[in-house]
Design a protein around this motif. Structure first.
Motif, PDB file in Angstrom:
ATOM      1  N   LYS A   1       0.853  -1.182   0.000  1.00 18.74           N
ATOM      2  CA  LYS A   1       0.000   0.000   0.000  1.00 18.74           C
ATOM      3  C   LYS A   1       0.890   1.234   0.000  1.00 18.74           C
ATOM      4  O   LYS A   1       2.078   1.152   0.297  1.00 18.74           O
ATOM      5  CB  LYS A   1      -0.908   0.013   1.236  1.00 18.74           C
ATOM      6  N   GLN A   2       0.296   2.350  -0.343  1.00 21.93           N
ATOM      7  CA  GLN A   2       0.993   3.624  -0.279  1.00 21.93           C
ATOM      8  C   GLN A   2       0.039   4.670   0.289  1.00 21.93           C
ATOM      9  O   GLN A   2      -1.168   4.450   0.338  1.00 21.93           O
ATOM     10  CB  GLN A   2       1.507   4.041  -1.651  1.00 21.93           C
TER      11      GLN A   2
ATOM     12  N   GLU B   1      -3.747   3.480   0.185  1.00 25.00           N
ATOM     13  CA  GLU B   1      -4.193   3.070  -1.139  1.00 25.00           C
ATOM     14  C   GLU B   1      -3.565   1.721  -1.500  1.00 25.00           C
ATOM     15  O   GLU B   1      -2.351   1.548  -1.404  1.00 25.00           O
ATOM     16  CB  GLU B   1      -3.771   4.139  -2.149  1.00 25.00           C
ATOM     17  N   TRP B   2      -4.387   0.775  -1.903  1.00 21.89           N
ATOM     18  CA  TRP B   2      -3.957  -0.565  -2.319  1.00 21.89           C
ATOM     19  C   TRP B   2      -3.179  -0.427  -3.610  1.00 21.89           C
ATOM     20  O   TRP B   2      -3.641   0.195  -4.565  1.00 21.89           O
ATOM     21  CB  TRP B   2      -5.198  -1.420  -2.515  1.00 21.89           C
ATOM     22  N   VAL B   3      -1.973  -1.033  -3.678  1.00 26.14           N
ATOM     23  CA  VAL B   3      -1.150  -0.987  -4.886  1.00 26.14           C
ATOM     24  C   VAL B   3      -1.101  -2.361  -5.554  1.00 26.14           C
ATOM     25  O   VAL B   3      -1.493  -2.497  -6.706  1.00 26.14           O
ATOM     26  CB  VAL B   3       0.281  -0.485  -4.568  1.00 26.14           C
ATOM     27  N   GLN B   4      -0.583  -3.387  -4.840  1.00 26.28           N
ATOM     28  CA  GLN B   4      -0.436  -4.731  -5.406  1.00 26.28           C
ATOM     29  C   GLN B   4      -0.546  -5.792  -4.312  1.00 26.28           C
ATOM     30  O   GLN B   4      -0.029  -5.592  -3.214  1.00 26.28           O
ATOM     31  CB  GLN B   4       0.949  -4.898  -6.057  1.00 26.28           C
TER      32      GLN B   4
ATOM     33  N   ASN C   1      10.273  -0.529  -6.984  1.00 30.49           N
ATOM     34  CA  ASN C   1       9.345   0.520  -7.422  1.00 30.49           C
ATOM     35  C   ASN C   1       9.196   1.683  -6.452  1.00 30.49           C
ATOM     36  O   ASN C   1       8.306   2.513  -6.625  1.00 30.49           O
ATOM     37  CB  ASN C   1       7.970  -0.093  -7.687  1.00 30.49           C
ATOM     38  N   ARG C   2      10.047   1.753  -5.444  1.00 30.16           N
ATOM     39  CA  ARG C   2       9.930   2.807  -4.423  1.00 30.16           C
ATOM     40  C   ARG C   2       9.855   4.203  -5.043  1.00 30.16           C
ATOM     41  O   ARG C   2       9.142   5.076  -4.566  1.00 30.16           O
ATOM     42  CB  ARG C   2      11.097   2.727  -3.447  1.00 30.16           C
ATOM     43  N   HIS C   3      10.575   4.412  -6.127  1.00 27.85           N
ATOM     44  CA  HIS C   3      10.605   5.730  -6.764  1.00 27.85           C
ATOM     45  C   HIS C   3       9.240   6.146  -7.339  1.00 27.85           C
ATOM     46  O   HIS C   3       9.007   7.325  -7.587  1.00 27.85           O
ATOM     47  CB  HIS C   3      11.672   5.763  -7.866  1.00 27.85           C
ATOM     48  N   ASN C   4       8.350   5.192  -7.527  1.00 24.19           N
ATOM     49  CA  ASN C   4       7.014   5.489  -8.048  1.00 24.19           C
ATOM     50  C   ASN C   4       5.932   5.473  -6.968  1.00 24.19           C
ATOM     51  O   ASN C   4       4.759   5.665  -7.277  1.00 24.19           O
ATOM     52  CB  ASN C   4       6.618   4.463  -9.113  1.00 24.19           C
ATOM     53  N   LEU C   5       6.332   5.197  -5.735  1.00 21.74           N
ATOM     54  CA  LEU C   5       5.367   5.035  -4.647  1.00 21.74           C
ATOM     55  C   LEU C   5       5.548   6.136  -3.608  1.00 21.74           C
ATOM     56  O   LEU C   5       6.638   6.646  -3.418  1.00 21.74           O
ATOM     57  CB  LEU C   5       5.557   3.670  -3.985  1.00 21.74           C
ATOM     58  N   ARG C   6       4.458   6.490  -2.933  1.00 23.08           N
ATOM     59  CA  ARG C   6       4.498   7.509  -1.879  1.00 23.08           C
ATOM     60  C   ARG C   6       4.320   6.817  -0.529  1.00 23.08           C
ATOM     61  O   ARG C   6       3.253   6.298  -0.232  1.00 23.08           O
ATOM     62  CB  ARG C   6       3.394   8.542  -2.099  1.00 23.08           C
ATOM     63  N   LYS C   7       5.379   6.800   0.266  1.00 25.95           N
ATOM     64  CA  LYS C   7       5.377   6.188   1.598  1.00 25.95           C
ATOM     65  C   LYS C   7       4.838   4.746   1.565  1.00 25.95           C
ATOM     66  O   LYS C   7       3.850   4.415   2.228  1.00 25.95           O
ATOM     67  CB  LYS C   7       4.563   7.022   2.581  1.00 25.95           C
ATOM     68  N   PRO C   8       5.476   3.859   0.780  1.00 27.30           N
ATOM     69  CA  PRO C   8       4.967   2.483   0.670  1.00 27.30           C
ATOM     70  C   PRO C   8       5.183   1.672   1.942  1.00 27.30           C
ATOM     71  O   PRO C   8       6.122   1.922   2.713  1.00 27.30           O
ATOM     72  CB  PRO C   8       5.800   1.908  -0.478  1.00 27.30           C
TER      73      PRO C   8
END
Length: 144
Positions: A30-31, A88-91, A106-113
């Motif tokens: 999640k993020q 927010e559910w991501v994967q 993918n950390r660079h595409n996620l906000r506070k994962p």
């Protein structure tokens, strides 16, 4: 070759990983999604200062905070915007290692994962896939 992303590798991890005290865990990446413009009379997580819809520079923000705390008059070109963060559910993943691997890549595409655990209780498709991975992991390889 590593079997990390194979059915056998997934089955091995399902059998050995901590399930976080959850039957049939689904490890969900999640993020935090920022939602601006909430009513400050209700729940909010933080606020930001904006000018023409854009966040202000940190030094301007610090000055505005000082003025606001002192009860001073904020110039009309600045707006205090109250925000809330929503998970927010991501994967979804079968294993925590798979979820952590996804975050690393993918950390660079996620906000506070972060990884959260849901349950696949009464989800026969998820249960069947987990069981298939466990069966595959339990098969011994025939040496030739």
């Amino acid at each position: 070759m590593s079997d990390f992303f194979t059915l056998k590798g997934i089955g091995n991890r399902i059998e050995t990983e901590d399930n976080r005290c959850t039957s049939l865990p689904i490890y969900v990446v999640k993020q935090k999604r920022e939602t601006p413009g909430v009513n400050p009379d209700f729940h909010y997580d933080y606020h930001v200062w904006t000018q023409d819809g854009e966040s202000v520079e940190p030094d301007v923000e610090a000055l505005l905070e000082e003025i606001d705390k002192a009860g001073g008059q904020i110039p009309p070109k600045y707006t205090k915007v109250w925000c809330i963060e929503i998970d927010e559910w991501v994967q979804p993943f079968f294993t925590e290692a798979g979820a952590e691997s996804y975050i690393s890549a993918n950390r660079h595409n996620l906000r506070k994962p972060f990884v959260f655990v849901e349950s696949a209780y009464r989800n026969p498709e998820w249960t069947a896939m987990r069981e298939a991975a466990i069966v595959e992991a339990s098969k011994t390889e025939v040496q030739s």
